[in-house]
Scaffold this motif. Structure first.
Motif, PDB file in Angstrom:
ATOM      1  N   MET A  41       0.792  -1.233   0.053  1.00  0.00           N
ATOM      2  CA  MET A  41      -0.016  -0.067   0.152  1.00  0.00           C
ATOM      3  C   MET A  41       0.881   1.370   0.038  1.00  0.00           C
ATOM      4  O   MET A  41       0.578   2.308  -0.769  1.00  0.00           O
ATOM      5  CB  MET A  41      -0.862  -0.164   1.240  1.00  0.00           C
ATOM      6  N   TRP A  42       1.863   1.343   0.725  1.00  0.00           N
ATOM      7  CA  TRP A  42       2.619   2.412   0.822  1.00  0.00           C
ATOM      8  C   TRP A  42       3.401   2.720  -0.489  1.00  0.00           C
ATOM      9  O   TRP A  42       3.575   4.005  -0.721  1.00  0.00           O
ATOM     10  CB  TRP A  42       3.731   2.378   2.344  1.00  0.00           C
ATOM     11  N   GLU A  43       3.632   1.702  -1.189  1.00  0.00           N
ATOM     12  CA  GLU A  43       4.349   1.921  -2.513  1.00  0.00           C
ATOM     13  C   GLU A  43       3.448   2.776  -3.242  1.00  0.00           C
ATOM     14  O   GLU A  43       3.675   3.500  -4.218  1.00  0.00           O
ATOM     15  CB  GLU A  43       4.828   0.491  -3.204  1.00  0.00           C
ATOM     16  N   LEU A  44       2.120   2.021  -3.410  1.00  0.00           N
ATOM     17  CA  LEU A  44       1.236   2.766  -4.551  1.00  0.00           C
ATOM     18  C   LEU A  44       0.974   3.887  -4.145  1.00  0.00           C
ATOM     19  O   LEU A  44       0.754   4.989  -5.015  1.00  0.00           O
ATOM     20  CB  LEU A  44      -0.031   1.861  -4.287  1.00  0.00           C
ATOM     21  N   ILE A  45       0.976   4.532  -2.642  1.00  0.00           N
ATOM     22  CA  ILE A  45       0.641   5.724  -2.476  1.00  0.00           C
ATOM     23  C   ILE A  45       1.754   6.762  -2.503  1.00  0.00           C
ATOM     24  O   ILE A  45       1.691   7.694  -3.267  1.00  0.00           O
ATOM     25  CB  ILE A  45       0.215   5.907  -0.773  1.00  0.00           C
TER      26      ILE A  45
END
Length: 525
Positions: free
Chosen positions: A103-107
């Motif tokens: 999730m943090w990568e996508l954000i």
């Protein structure tokens, strides 16, 4: 004279125009394309609802931070180089978004994509405006407007189709071929204006950049997350609001006193640009607010699929596209911009009132929306081009880029304010209407008793025991109250959106008196 030298003719102008529109479309479609795929992303990433909301928030924050800086960055690196670099950043981060596993990568990649995308919108507008001679500016804005108006509408059906038939990473992968072609065309055809020499590193307004990032970043965060986190009852929202207000105060002070400001606020001395900036905010509010509200209503209340909701908006977008060249010609013939804007606002009021009158809890068919959305399409065409031409009409040279940055930022912020206010307003109205409906329901009322009994009989016939059947009857009644309250909230949104546009009409018509006196200050620099 430099401004004249950027005017293009023949096939070269056609190629530059197409490149700029594609870049504007890339950026805008990506603002709304993710809206219909959030559920799939959430399941795939194992994310919570508030975490997945950051996919939209991060992009918007990156976007709004970079938009006001585009004029300065264009001067610093040369417009062509900066534009090409922005397309490359956008394209690479699109690939990384599709490949994100956490999730943090996508954000993070969405934030970087937003930084690349912010430049595409404003620089496209400046490139198109300067490629056409002043008397054809109306047509130039009409062509650019096609991308800006159709983009938010294309996003949901395209996103729905890709998600239903492939998988969500492909909503990012489709940017890659377009990005590669746009980069090559930009490097080959787009020319940079010969403005002032770029600043030495020690003259760069780093403090201005930091203050701008704090101001708009915090503001965007508050607008996107406020309703979900219960606004000022949440200490984080309160802290970010205070930071945004202080950031804005010090940013304005810095930009007005520093020798080489990152954002040239003095260009707002131009009366037409000031009016255009305010109208751009209202346009963003209406454009993004109404694009947000109809798919939400059709999906959550009427139970339509993402693709069906998206397809509903296409006739309106095509109407706007059809209107653009006509309005461009009207402006060329000398029809005053404020008359067209006033007519557009009146049509937007008609559209909103129509929406207020037709929506129901269950059986509003797609044909009921058709003519109402056509009216919206015509209204949007009448608003977009005249507002933009009015704002940029008396600017010269590099002021065009600075003016486009202001109107672009205000349109984005108007959209964020619109969506944030609509969500909050609907949540509050929902509670009000629900409490009101419940207070009118008396469990001893024969009508209520008969309704519950008939529902309970139906459940009992399906094999439920008496107690469960009655409870289920009350649940159905409760569900229909909730649905009715939701529909009444949507009706309120339509009504108040329409009234907002109606109230603006007299003020728009007043601009005429000031126009002649205010055309002069454009030669400020």
């Amino acid at each position: 004279m430099q401004q004249e030298s950027l005017v293009e003719y023949g096939s070269r102008r056609v190629i530059i125009t197409i490149t700029a529109i594609f870049c504007a479309l890339l950026e805008i479609v990506d603002t709304t394309i993710v809206n219909v795929t959030l559920n799939d992303m959430r399941g795939n990433m194992g994310a919570t609802l508030s975490e997945i909301g950051w996919v939209i928030t991060a992009y918007a924050i990156g976007n709004v931070i970079v938009v006001p800086m585009t004029s300065w960055l264009s001067q610093q690196f040369g417009r062509r180089n900066y534009f090409a670099a922005s397309i490359i950043i956008f394209t690479i981060s699109s690939f990384l978004c599709g490949n994100a596993t956490a999730m943090w990568e996508l954000i993070l990649f969405r934030f970087i994509q937003g930084i690349g995308g912010g430049a595409l919108l404003v620089t496209s507008q400046t490139i198109i405006t300067e490629s056409y001679p002043p008397e054809k500016r109306g047509v130039a804005q009409a062509i650019y407007g096609l991308g800006v108006i159709i983009g938010p509408t294309l996003g949901p059906p395209l996103g729905g189709y890709i998600t239903d038939n492939y998988s969500w990473p492909y909503i990012f992968y489709i940017n890659i071929p377009i990005g590669v072609i746009a980069t090559l065309l930009t490097l080959q055809f787009v020319r940079s204006p010969k403005y002032a020499e770029k600043k030495a590193i020690n003259e760069i307004d780093f403090l201005g950049i930091i203050l701008l990032a704090i101001t708009v970043g915090c503001l965007q965060f508050v607008l996107e997350r406020g309703q979900e986190d219960d606004w000022f009852n949440d200490p984080t929202i309160t802290l970010f609001t205070v930071m945004s207000a202080l950031g804005l105060f010090f940013f304005i002070w810095r930009e007005l006193t520093y020798k080489n400001p990152i954002v040239e606020l003095r260009v707002l001395k131009n009366g037409n640009l000031r009016v255009g900036t305010i109208l751009s905010f209202i346009l963003g509010f209406g454009l993004y607010g109404s694009t947000f509200i109809i798919p939400l209503y059709t999906q959550s209340t009427l139970g339509w699929t993402a693709t069906q909701s998206g397809m509903l908006m296409i006739p309106a977008a095509l109407t706007t596209a059809f209107m653009m060249p006509i309005i461009g010609k009207l402006l060329e013939k000398g029809v005053p911009q404020q008359y067209l804007v006033a007519l557009g606002m009146l049509l937007f009021f008609v559209y909103s009132l129509w929406g207020y009158m037709i929506i129901t809890p269950a059986d509003t068919g797609s044909d009921a929306f058709f003519w109402m959305l056509i009216v919206r399409g015509v209204g949007m065409g009448l608003l977009f081009i005249p507002i933009t031409t009015l704002a940029l009409s008396s600017l010269k040279g590099q002021q065009i880029g600075q003016g486009a940055a202001f109107t672009g930022m205000m349109r984005q912020l108007g959209g964020s304010f619109g969506v944030a206010l609509i969500t909050t307003f609907m949540a509050r109205q929902n509670m009000v209407h629900r409490n009101d409906l419940v207070s009118k329901l008396d469990t001893n009322d024969p009508d209520v008793i008969n309704r519950v009994n008939s529902l309970a009989h139906g459940f009992a016939a399906k094999g439920m025991d008496a107690g469960t059947a009655v409870r289920s009857g009350y649940k159905v009644l409760d569900y229909s109250i909730t649905k009715q309250a939701a529909v009444m909230s949507y009706m309120d949104v339509f009504l108040y959106l329409g009234l907002m546009f109606l109230i603006c009409i007299p003020f728009v018509l007043m601009v005429k008196a000031k126009k002649a006196a205010k055309l002069d200050p454009s030669a400020m620099h």
